[in-house]
Write a protein that holds these residues in place. Structure first.
Motif, PDB file in Angstrom:
ATOM      1  N   HIS A  62     -45.000  30.173   6.814  1.00 24.17           N
ATOM      2  CA  HIS A  62     -44.403  29.223   7.993  1.00 24.17           C
ATOM      3  C   HIS A  62     -45.435  28.369   8.275  1.00 24.17           C
ATOM      4  O   HIS A  62     -45.288  27.254   8.911  1.00 24.17           O
ATOM      5  CB  HIS A  62     -44.188  30.098   9.138  1.00 24.17           C
ATOM      6  CG  HIS A  62     -45.404  30.636  10.011  1.00 24.17           C
ATOM      7  ND1 HIS A  62     -46.261  31.721   9.596  1.00 24.17           N
ATOM      8  CD2 HIS A  62     -46.051  29.977  10.931  1.00 24.17           C
ATOM      9  CE1 HIS A  62     -47.403  31.685  10.625  1.00 24.17           C
ATOM     10  NE2 HIS A  62     -47.058  30.852  11.354  1.00 24.17           N
ATOM     11  N   ASP A  63     -47.109  28.249   8.010  1.00 23.94           N
ATOM     12  CA  ASP A  63     -47.890  27.518   8.284  1.00 23.94           C
ATOM     13  C   ASP A  63     -48.192  26.630   7.252  1.00 23.94           C
ATOM     14  O   ASP A  63     -49.090  25.617   7.224  1.00 23.94           O
ATOM     15  CB  ASP A  63     -49.139  28.088   8.855  1.00 23.94           C
ATOM     16  CG  ASP A  63     -49.091  28.136  10.484  1.00 23.94           C
ATOM     17  OD1 ASP A  63     -48.232  27.436  11.248  1.00 23.94           O
ATOM     18  OD2 ASP A  63     -49.959  29.102  11.145  1.00 23.94           O
ATOM     19  N   VAL A  64     -47.621  26.582   6.009  1.00 21.25           N
ATOM     20  CA  VAL A  64     -47.728  25.718   4.925  1.00 21.25           C
ATOM     21  C   VAL A  64     -47.528  24.469   5.131  1.00 21.25           C
ATOM     22  O   VAL A  64     -46.159  24.180   5.485  1.00 21.25           O
ATOM     23  CB  VAL A  64     -47.150  26.478   3.605  1.00 21.25           C
ATOM     24  CG1 VAL A  64     -47.203  25.545   2.375  1.00 21.25           C
ATOM     25  CG2 VAL A  64     -47.648  27.976   3.127  1.00 21.25           C
ATOM     26  N   GLY A  65     -48.299  23.502   4.960  1.00 22.20           N
ATOM     27  CA  GLY A  65     -47.971  22.081   5.145  1.00 22.20           C
ATOM     28  C   GLY A  65     -47.831  21.735   6.595  1.00 22.20           C
ATOM     29  O   GLY A  65     -47.288  20.760   6.942  1.00 22.20           O
ATOM     30  N   ASP A  66     -48.509  22.308   7.589  1.00 25.38           N
ATOM     31  CA  ASP A  66     -48.479  22.199   8.798  1.00 25.38           C
ATOM     32  C   ASP A  66     -49.267  20.762   9.262  1.00 25.38           C
ATOM     33  O   ASP A  66     -50.245  20.617   8.890  1.00 25.38           O
ATOM     34  CB  ASP A  66     -48.820  23.324   9.911  1.00 25.38           C
ATOM     35  CG  ASP A  66     -48.450  23.379  11.434  1.00 25.38           C
ATOM     36  OD1 ASP A  66     -47.564  23.743  11.674  1.00 25.38           O
ATOM     37  OD2 ASP A  66     -49.238  22.643  11.939  1.00 25.38           O
ATOM     38  N   HIS A  67     -48.987  20.327  10.576  1.00 22.93           N
ATOM     39  CA  HIS A  67     -49.617  18.898  10.811  1.00 22.93           C
ATOM     40  C   HIS A  67     -51.169  19.117  11.407  1.00 22.93           C
ATOM     41  O   HIS A  67     -51.834  18.581  11.036  1.00 22.93           O
ATOM     42  CB  HIS A  67     -48.822  18.023  11.719  1.00 22.93           C
ATOM     43  CG  HIS A  67     -48.661  18.746  13.197  1.00 22.93           C
ATOM     44  ND1 HIS A  67     -49.413  18.451  14.206  1.00 22.93           N
ATOM     45  CD2 HIS A  67     -47.895  19.780  13.587  1.00 22.93           C
ATOM     46  CE1 HIS A  67     -49.048  19.143  15.348  1.00 22.93           C
ATOM     47  NE2 HIS A  67     -48.314  19.946  14.886  1.00 22.93           N
ATOM     48  N   ASP A 131     -48.213  35.489  18.607  1.00 23.81           N
ATOM     49  CA  ASP A 131     -49.639  35.669  18.168  1.00 23.81           C
ATOM     50  C   ASP A 131     -50.335  34.246  18.910  1.00 23.81           C
ATOM     51  O   ASP A 131     -51.585  34.151  18.827  1.00 23.81           O
ATOM     52  CB  ASP A 131     -49.776  35.466  16.771  1.00 23.81           C
ATOM     53  CG  ASP A 131     -50.928  35.834  16.117  1.00 23.81           C
ATOM     54  OD1 ASP A 131     -51.588  37.158  16.632  1.00 23.81           O
ATOM     55  OD2 ASP A 131     -51.890  34.939  15.408  1.00 23.81           O
ATOM     56  N   ALA A 132     -49.492  33.506  19.677  1.00 20.05           N
ATOM     57  CA  ALA A 132     -50.228  32.261  20.329  1.00 20.05           C
ATOM     58  C   ALA A 132     -50.342  32.992  22.003  1.00 20.05           C
ATOM     59  O   ALA A 132     -51.210  32.272  22.568  1.00 20.05           O
ATOM     60  CB  ALA A 132     -49.234  31.117  20.651  1.00 20.05           C
ATOM     61  N   ILE A 133     -49.948  33.889  22.417  1.00 17.47           N
ATOM     62  CA  ILE A 133     -50.263  34.445  23.802  1.00 17.47           C
ATOM     63  C   ILE A 133     -50.974  35.738  23.738  1.00 17.47           C
ATOM     64  O   ILE A 133     -51.308  36.272  22.711  1.00 17.47           O
ATOM     65  CB  ILE A 133     -48.750  34.431  24.636  1.00 17.47           C
ATOM     66  CG1 ILE A 133     -48.115  35.362  23.706  1.00 17.47           C
ATOM     67  CG2 ILE A 133     -48.523  32.988  24.530  1.00 17.47           C
ATOM     68  CD1 ILE A 133     -46.417  35.690  24.762  1.00 17.47           C
ATOM     69  N   ALA A 143     -60.430  28.473  19.972  1.00 21.98           N
ATOM     70  CA  ALA A 143     -61.054  28.144  18.335  1.00 21.98           C
ATOM     71  C   ALA A 143     -60.501  26.872  17.968  1.00 21.98           C
ATOM     72  O   ALA A 143     -61.190  25.858  17.280  1.00 21.98           O
ATOM     73  CB  ALA A 143     -60.519  29.188  17.549  1.00 21.98           C
ATOM     74  N   TYR A 144     -59.120  26.710  18.167  1.00 21.75           N
ATOM     75  CA  TYR A 144     -58.457  25.264  17.867  1.00 21.75           C
ATOM     76  C   TYR A 144     -59.144  24.271  18.711  1.00 21.75           C
ATOM     77  O   TYR A 144     -59.554  23.133  18.023  1.00 21.75           O
ATOM     78  CB  TYR A 144     -57.007  25.332  17.837  1.00 21.75           C
ATOM     79  CG  TYR A 144     -56.333  24.224  17.363  1.00 21.75           C
ATOM     80  CD1 TYR A 144     -55.777  24.242  16.230  1.00 21.75           C
ATOM     81  CD2 TYR A 144     -56.082  23.130  18.543  1.00 21.75           C
ATOM     82  CE1 TYR A 144     -55.109  23.047  15.894  1.00 21.75           C
ATOM     83  CE2 TYR A 144     -55.288  22.139  17.988  1.00 21.75           C
ATOM     84  CZ  TYR A 144     -54.863  21.785  16.760  1.00 21.75           C
ATOM     85  OH  TYR A 144     -54.076  20.846  16.230  1.00 21.75           O
ATOM     86  N   GLY A 145     -59.345  24.368  19.780  1.00 18.69           N
ATOM     87  CA  GLY A 145     -59.925  23.315  20.667  1.00 18.69           C
ATOM     88  C   GLY A 145     -61.300  23.015  20.406  1.00 18.69           C
ATOM     89  O   GLY A 145     -61.520  21.738  20.196  1.00 18.69           O
TER      90      GLY A 145
END
Ligand code: ADP
Ligand code: NI
Length: 221
Positions: A62-67, A131-133, A143-145
């Motif tokens: 699902h995250d392959v090729g994500d922006h 998994d985002a909450i 971590a992303y920020g």
């Protein structure tokens, strides 16, 4: 039709390739995220009577090729997925079923409706959003920020909204803002019964965290 043994074999091959591709990641989109989404999505799929094989593959890919993971911001889910599943024996029809979901699964902004997905896609979207909450979601957001060089919080910059995917992508706001532009909205965007149920506790964790964070920020605690 693929039989059960070859389904297992295909799942294992794809899992091995995805492990290699996502081995190093500091953005909260590493193999640990993918494996959690895979496990939770399959659990949801059983409850929803969905095709667990297709759900497992969508989750792994699902995250392959994500922006968010691309160096120059461009995306090509199809090309990268086709490369990853090469030689596994998946039919074109199965590949298209998977790619169609991956192209549409992402959150595109608080003012933007989710794109409709197949029942299998809905299981993965709910698992991805779970998994985002909750605690993991909070850790992933910071971590992303940090990876993007964003401040944790800026009380002067009130909550921002976005009415298009472009606006959402270009928003360089602080990480607490991400709770308001996305994370707090996910509970009400769940599409499966299991997803709705599992989101309750994790949503409460977000609210508790935010309340404490804001008190501590002002040194009132
Ligand atoms: P989606 O495809 O819906 O965006 P992903 O699992 O690919 O879902 O990634 C979403 C996660 O990336 C968020 O839950 C969060 O952890 C992180 N993320 C994305 N944008 C931001 C942001 N602006 N600030 C903090 N974290 C972010
Ligand atoms: Ni994800």
């Amino acid at each position: 039709m693929t039989d059960h043994n070859s389904e297992l074999q295909i799942t294992e091959t794809v899992m091995k390739r995805v492990r290699e591709k996502f081995a190093e990641d500091g953005s909260g989109h590493g193999i640990d995220h993918i494996m959690r989404v895979y496990r939770v999505a399959v659990r949801i799929a059983k409850e929803e009577n969905c095709d667990t094989f297709i759900v497992a593959l969508i989750a792994l890919l699902h995250d392959v090729g994500d922006h968010k993971l691309s160096a120059n911001g461009t995306v090509n889910h199809r090309e990268e997925i086709v490369e990853l599943i090469e030689g596994t024996g998946l039919s074109n029809e199965q590949a298209n079923q998977i790619i169609d979901v991956v192209e549409k699964i992402s959150f595109k902004g608080n003012g933007v409706a989710d794109m409709p997905l197949s029942p299998e896609g809905r299981c993965v979207r709910d698992a991805d959003r779970l998994d985002a909450i909750g605690s993991i979601g909070i850790a992933r957001a910071f971590a992303y920020g940090a990876l993007k060089g964003r401040p944790m919080f800026d009380p002067e910059a009130g909550p921002s909204t976005s009415n298009s995917f472009g606006e959402y992508q270009n928003n360089k706001s602080h990480t607490i803002n991400h709770f308001y532009e996305k994370l707090l909205l996910l509970k009400d965007r769940m599409e499966t019964s299991a997803g709705k149920r599992l989101a309750e506790g994790r949503h409460a964790t977000l609210e508790l965290f935010l309340a404490e964070f804001l008190l501590e920020w002002d040194a009132k605690r």
